[in-house]
Every structure is written in structure tokens, then in C-alpha cells.
Design a protein around this motif. Structure first.
Motif, PDB file in Angstrom:
ATOM      1  N   UNK A 172      -4.862  15.652  -9.558  1.00 53.28           N
ATOM      2  CA  UNK A 172      -4.443  15.941  -8.034  1.00 53.28           C
ATOM      3  C   UNK A 172      -4.189  17.455  -7.868  1.00 53.28           C
ATOM      4  N   UNK A 173      -4.282  17.710  -6.492  1.00 55.75           N
ATOM      5  CA  UNK A 173      -4.206  19.246  -6.196  1.00 55.75           C
ATOM      6  C   UNK A 173      -2.964  19.024  -5.221  1.00 55.75           C
ATOM      7  N   UNK A 174      -1.614  19.537  -5.755  1.00 56.89           N
ATOM      8  CA  UNK A 174      -0.483  19.603  -5.187  1.00 56.89           C
ATOM      9  C   UNK A 174       0.204  21.046  -4.855  1.00 56.89           C
ATOM     10  N   UNK A 175       0.782  21.310  -3.842  1.00 58.47           N
ATOM     11  CA  UNK A 175       1.378  22.589  -3.648  1.00 58.47           C
ATOM     12  C   UNK A 175       2.347  22.908  -4.694  1.00 58.47           C
ATOM     13  N   UNK A 176       2.319  24.147  -5.001  1.00 57.34           N
ATOM     14  CA  UNK A 176       3.221  24.728  -6.229  1.00 57.34           C
ATOM     15  C   UNK A 176       4.714  24.339  -5.977  1.00 57.34           C
ATOM     16  N   UNK A 177       5.076  24.434  -4.635  1.00 54.74           N
ATOM     17  CA  UNK A 177       6.519  24.197  -4.353  1.00 54.74           C
ATOM     18  C   UNK A 177       6.874  22.748  -4.474  1.00 54.74           C
ATOM     19  N   UNK A 178       5.907  21.929  -4.910  1.00 57.35           N
ATOM     20  CA  UNK A 178       6.331  20.651  -5.166  1.00 57.35           C
ATOM     21  C   UNK A 178       6.202  20.018  -6.686  1.00 57.35           C
ATOM     22  N   UNK A 179       5.933  21.286  -7.273  1.00 59.48           N
ATOM     23  CA  UNK A 179       5.684  20.924  -8.768  1.00 59.48           C
ATOM     24  C   UNK A 179       6.870  20.205  -9.403  1.00 59.48           C
ATOM     25  N   UNK A 180       8.230  20.540  -9.050  1.00 59.53           N
ATOM     26  CA  UNK A 180       9.258  19.836  -9.928  1.00 59.53           C
ATOM     27  C   UNK A 180       9.448  18.282  -9.423  1.00 59.53           C
ATOM     28  N   UNK A 181       9.169  18.334  -8.021  1.00 60.77           N
ATOM     29  CA  UNK A 181       8.933  16.649  -7.732  1.00 60.77           C
ATOM     30  C   UNK A 181       7.865  16.010  -8.222  1.00 60.77           C
ATOM     31  N   UNK A 182       6.654  16.599  -8.354  1.00 62.65           N
ATOM     32  CA  UNK A 182       5.515  16.085  -8.829  1.00 62.65           C
ATOM     33  C   UNK A 182       5.509  15.591 -10.328  1.00 62.65           C
ATOM     34  N   UNK A 183       6.266  16.738 -11.046  1.00 61.86           N
ATOM     35  CA  UNK A 183       6.510  16.110 -12.499  1.00 61.86           C
ATOM     36  C   UNK A 183       7.587  15.212 -12.847  1.00 61.86           C
ATOM     37  N   UNK A 184       8.560  15.183 -12.013  1.00 61.21           N
ATOM     38  CA  UNK A 184       9.461  14.106 -12.291  1.00 61.21           C
ATOM     39  C   UNK A 184       8.664  12.551 -11.898  1.00 61.21           C
TER      40      UNK A 184
END
Length: 135
Positions: free
Chosen positions: A116-128
Motif C-alpha cells: 500500500x502507498x500511504x502518506x507519511x502523516x498516516x504512518x502511526x495509524x497505518x502501523x497500528x
């Protein structure tokens, strides 16, 4: 606070009779949508029949169901749906007919977290989400 006091009903009941269940297709999001306002003894059977039929017809669809948790048999319905593979996905409070749990079933759709390509600002939510997806 939204100015609404939270209260818990002491009424808990086992499912009886027929479920009040509505289902429809959201073609834009490739999702089977549903709303359960009352959990009856037929909930597992009805959901299984629809999920099986839908999954064989549309293998890339998921399912999202709103479960009315203001209804006394909702706890039993949640257990049924959890056993069937539904996951808690959120709350939808202060609706006309009560408060709703949002439950999601991925069906056969795998989430390709590693592609998936996710904006870096969503990294914490994405990792969770990635770490807790199967909880």
C-alpha cells in the motif's frame, strides 16, 4: 461532550424470533452494507446465507454491518457476528433508532499492507492498523 448523557440499559436478552436485518450493495465501495436493528435466533443463518451467496458472486467485496447496540439482544448478536469473522470497526452514536457498532468482515479480500502507498502523516495509524488487524 455532545450534551447527551450516557446510560446503560440493564435489559439483556437472548435472541428470540426473527432478526430485523436490512442488506444492500454499495457498488462504489464494493461493499455489502447492512443494518441489524434486532438480533433474532435466525441471525447466524441469515448472515451466513447472504455472505456465502455474495462472496461467490463478488469475490472482491467486503461487508460492513451496523449493529444496533441499544437493543437488548445486541450482545448476543455481536458474539454471533464476531464468531463469523466480523471485526469491530467503530461506533455510530446518536442515531434516530439508537447507537450502532460498526462491524466489518473482510470476506476473502486480503489487505496488502506491504504494497500500500500511504502518506507519511498516516504512518502511526497505518502501523497500528497493520499490527492489530487480526485482533
Amino acid at each position: 461532550s455532545m450534551g447527551v448523557e450516557c446510560c446503560f440499559s440493564e435489559r439483556v436478552s437472548r435472541p428470540t424470533g426473527d432478526s430485523q436485518l436490512q442488506l444492500w450493495q454499495d457498488e462504489q465501495h464494493q461493499t455489502l452494507m447492512g443494518k441489524v436493528d434486532r438480533c433474532g435466533t435466525d441471525l447466524r443463518e441469515r448472515l451466513a446465507e447472504v455472505l456465502n451467496r455474495w462472496n461467490s458472486r463478488c469475490p472482491l467485496e467486503t461487508a460492513t454491518v451496523f449493529l444496533n447496540c441499544s437493543e437488548p439482544s445486541a450482545c448476543a448478536g455481536y458474539s454471533v457476528m464476531r464468531d463469523m469473522g466480523f471485526r469491530f470497526a467503530g461506533l455510530h452514536p446518536l442515531c434516530e433508532n439508537g447507537e450502532y457498532l460498526i462491524l466489518h468482515h473482510p470476506m476473502k479480500v486480503e489487505v496488502p499492507f506491504d504494497r500500500m502507498h500511504v502518506d507519511d502523516s498516516y504512518r502511526e495509524v497505518f502501523e497500528y492498523l497493520k499490527d492489530h488487524f487480526d485482533d
